[in-house]
Design a protein around this motif. Structure first.
Motif, PDB file in Angstrom:
ATOM      1  N   THR A 152       0.844  -1.184   0.000  1.00 51.67           N
ATOM      2  CA  THR A 152       0.000   0.000   0.000  1.00 51.67           C
ATOM      3  C   THR A 152       0.884   1.241   0.000  1.00 51.67           C
ATOM      4  N   GLU A 195      -0.362   7.479   2.592  1.00 53.80           N
ATOM      5  CA  GLU A 195      -0.961   8.743   2.178  1.00 53.80           C
ATOM      6  C   GLU A 195      -0.187   9.909   2.774  1.00 53.80           C
ATOM      7  N   THR A 196       0.028  10.913   1.956  1.00 52.15           N
ATOM      8  CA  THR A 196       0.648  12.129   2.474  1.00 52.15           C
ATOM      9  C   THR A 196      -0.450  13.001   3.048  1.00 52.15           C
ATOM     10  N   ARG A 210      -2.925  15.986   3.768  1.00 53.28           N
ATOM     11  CA  ARG A 210      -3.503  17.007   2.892  1.00 53.28           C
ATOM     12  C   ARG A 210      -2.932  18.369   3.241  1.00 53.28           C
TER      13      ARG A 210
END
Length: 49
Positions: free
Chosen positions: A31, A34-35, A37
């Protein structure tokens, strides 16, 4: 319906994708993390890290 799922599993086993699907969906391997937002508070004002 049972026959459909059994046939689908047989096909997936023949092309050896069951293990990669299991690794992805059950074990969470491969996977992309995620960075966070973009945020005014974090990126502009630097109030939080």
């Amino acid at each position: 319906m049972v026959d459909l799922i059994n046939n689908w599993l047989l096909l997936k086993r023949k092309i050896q994708t069951v293990q990669s699907l299991y690794d992805y969906w059950v074990l969470g391997k491969n996977t992309v993390p995620e960075t966070p937002r973009w945020s005014v508070i974090r990126n502009v004002l630097h109030w939080v890290e």
